[in-house]
Design an enzyme around this catalytic site. Structure first.
Site, PDB file in Angstrom:
ATOM      1  N   ARG A 198     -85.836 -20.683  30.906  1.00 24.98           N
ATOM      2  CA  ARG A 198     -84.934 -19.533  30.912  1.00 24.98           C
ATOM      3  C   ARG A 198     -85.103 -18.683  29.660  1.00 24.98           C
ATOM      4  O   ARG A 198     -85.317 -17.476  29.730  1.00 24.98           O
ATOM      5  CB  ARG A 198     -83.485 -20.024  31.008  1.00 24.98           C
ATOM      6  CG  ARG A 198     -82.441 -18.921  30.979  1.00 24.98           C
ATOM      7  CD  ARG A 198     -81.055 -19.513  30.976  1.00 24.98           C
ATOM      8  NE  ARG A 198     -80.792 -20.326  32.152  1.00 24.98           N
ATOM      9  CZ  ARG A 198     -80.381 -19.835  33.315  1.00 24.98           C
ATOM     10  NH1 ARG A 198     -80.197 -18.540  33.446  1.00 24.98           N
ATOM     11  NH2 ARG A 198     -80.161 -20.633  34.331  1.00 24.98           N
ATOM     12  N   ASP A 218     -86.581 -28.111  29.558  1.00 25.71           N
ATOM     13  CA  ASP A 218     -86.976 -26.896  28.830  1.00 25.71           C
ATOM     14  C   ASP A 218     -87.334 -27.152  27.368  1.00 25.71           C
ATOM     15  O   ASP A 218     -87.934 -26.284  26.718  1.00 25.71           O
ATOM     16  CB  ASP A 218     -85.850 -25.858  28.883  1.00 25.71           C
ATOM     17  CG  ASP A 218     -85.666 -25.275  30.270  1.00 25.71           C
ATOM     18  OD1 ASP A 218     -86.624 -25.313  31.058  1.00 25.71           O
ATOM     19  OD2 ASP A 218     -84.560 -24.787  30.569  1.00 25.71           O
ATOM     20  N   ARG A 248    -101.442 -14.347  44.767  1.00 24.80           N
ATOM     21  CA  ARG A 248    -100.389 -15.143  45.398  1.00 24.80           C
ATOM     22  C   ARG A 248     -99.551 -15.833  44.330  1.00 24.80           C
ATOM     23  O   ARG A 248    -100.010 -16.041  43.198  1.00 24.80           O
ATOM     24  CB  ARG A 248    -100.997 -16.200  46.332  1.00 24.80           C
ATOM     25  CG  ARG A 248    -101.789 -15.634  47.501  1.00 24.80           C
ATOM     26  CD  ARG A 248    -100.883 -15.062  48.565  1.00 24.80           C
ATOM     27  NE  ARG A 248    -101.627 -14.620  49.735  1.00 24.80           N
ATOM     28  CZ  ARG A 248    -101.925 -15.397  50.773  1.00 24.80           C
ATOM     29  NH1 ARG A 248    -101.553 -16.672  50.773  1.00 24.80           N
ATOM     30  NH2 ARG A 248    -102.597 -14.919  51.792  1.00 24.80           N
ATOM     31  N   HIS A 276     -87.612 -26.683  41.325  1.00 28.33           N
ATOM     32  CA  HIS A 276     -87.001 -27.984  41.045  1.00 28.33           C
ATOM     33  C   HIS A 276     -87.959 -29.155  41.191  1.00 28.33           C
ATOM     34  O   HIS A 276     -87.603 -30.293  40.849  1.00 28.33           O
ATOM     35  CB  HIS A 276     -85.779 -28.183  41.947  1.00 28.33           C
ATOM     36  CG  HIS A 276     -84.613 -27.337  41.530  1.00 28.33           C
ATOM     37  ND1 HIS A 276     -84.532 -25.999  41.827  1.00 28.33           N
ATOM     38  CD2 HIS A 276     -83.514 -27.629  40.795  1.00 28.33           C
ATOM     39  CE1 HIS A 276     -83.412 -25.504  41.317  1.00 28.33           C
ATOM     40  NE2 HIS A 276     -82.776 -26.465  40.685  1.00 28.33           N
TER      41      HIS A 276
END
Length: 341
Positions: free
Chosen positions: A171, A127, A265, A271
């Site tokens: 996140r 991240d 779509r 992961h």
């Protein structure tokens, strides 16, 4: 001196390169002994410690994941967690500990340092959201993987004249979404730092359809619409109190299809971004971090984290690195607005 090494939190490419750098220099230059703590802070709580030497780190440079295993265990949330970690280190005669991890793992390391445990931190996370360092290793590989996926999705989107929404990890910070979205030629990039207007996103999509160009929307898992709350499939929490994110991509595709009348779509990379062979840059950075981390132990400069500033590896207090999440600056995000729509 006997040094313990652990890898905590989510795995990422480059962890093995960091372990290798620590052990090779620690043994061959400083004459240290090493042990590995299995499965992150869980191993520190449960006494799961294994020998770690030069033969153990041969051949691991190009391998993804971590030979030591990892977990999202939080010892600070366990009964007498600090005492149990201290007992494990004492039982195995560990004089200092190198903790390799992201914001949560390093936050625990900082707390343990405040309790007198001799610890040094190494920042990793795909991240790229650890404060105090320009980059963390793992990020470059994740961006490359996401960019390749976006490149491949362009052709199938164009073949069917449909919108494809690509959900990437992130996140609280949109570094992967921003870097891969720009590199992959996305028509909209949505990040946690900038709540988005679904009507504006649909307008960008419509503009692309007008010129017969299939839109690609890249969204970080933690992005939220202005009109609502974070979209998740699962409201359960991990050991550090974080919601397990997922679902924004599917919600976006549904809304785009409803607004535009054209098929949309979703592809959730998940992961895939964490796994596999680390990039050359991540191997290079992780190795440099490892080499400097063991030098920090040699200097007994505990309570510190190694960090990248420009092209230099520096030391900063762990407390400075764990004060908050490194977010995408609004001015950087707006710099690329010309490509949206």
């Amino acid at each position: 001196m006997r040094v313990g090494v652990l890898t905590g939190g989510g795995d990422c490419p480059g962890l093995n390169a960091a372990i290798r750098g620590i052990v090779r220099k620690g043994v061959e230059v400083h004459g240290f002994d090493f042990v590995g703590v299995r499965d992150g802070w869980r191993g520190a709580l449960e006494g799961a410690v294994v020998p770690l030497d030069v033969p153990a780190v041969r051949g691991i440079l190009p391998r993804g994941g971590t030979i030591l295993g990892s977990s999202r265990t939080n010892p600070l949330a366990s009964e007498d967690g600090v005492g149990r970690v201290r007992e494990t280190l004492a039982e195995h005669e560990v004089d200092a500990l190198i903790a390799i991890g992201g914001e949560d793992t390093l936050g625990v390391a900082a707390a343990l340092g405040g309790e007198g445990i001799r610890v040094v931190g190494v920042p990793k996370t795909i991240d790229n959201d650890v404060a105090g360092t320009d980059y963390t290793f793992g990020f470059d590989t994740a961006v490359n993987i996401a960019t390749e996926a976006i490149d491949r999705l362009h052709t199938t989107a164009e073949s069917h004249t449909r919108t494809l929404v690509v959900e990437v990890m992130g996140r609280h910070a949109g570094w992967i979404a921003l870097h891969s979205g720009i590199a992959g030629g996305a028509n909209a990039i949505l990040i946690p730092e900038q709540p988005f207007d679904i009507d504006q996103v649909c307008a960008w999509v419509e503009n692309r359809f007008k010129i017969r160009y299939a839109p690609i929307v890249v969204v970080a898992e933690g992005a939220v619409p202005k009109q609502g709350q974070m979209v998740v499939k699962d409201s359960s929490l991990d050991a550090f109190g974080h919601v397990r994110l997922s679902g924004i991509g599917e919600w976006l595709a549904h809304e785009i299809a409803a607004h535009t009348g054209k098929e949309a779509r979703t592809t959730v990379l998940g992961h895939i971004q964490r796994g596999g062979t680390p990039s050359a840059f991540d191997r290079w950075l992780a190795t440099r971090f490892g080499l400097r981390a063991i030098d920090t132990v040699k200097d007994q400069d505990f309570g510190m984290m190694v960090a990248l500033r420009g092209t230099d590896i520096v030391r900063i207090p762990l407390t400075e690195a764990t004060v908050g999440t490194k977010a995408v600056d609004p001015s950087l995000y707006s710099e690329f607005g010309v490509f949206f729509g």
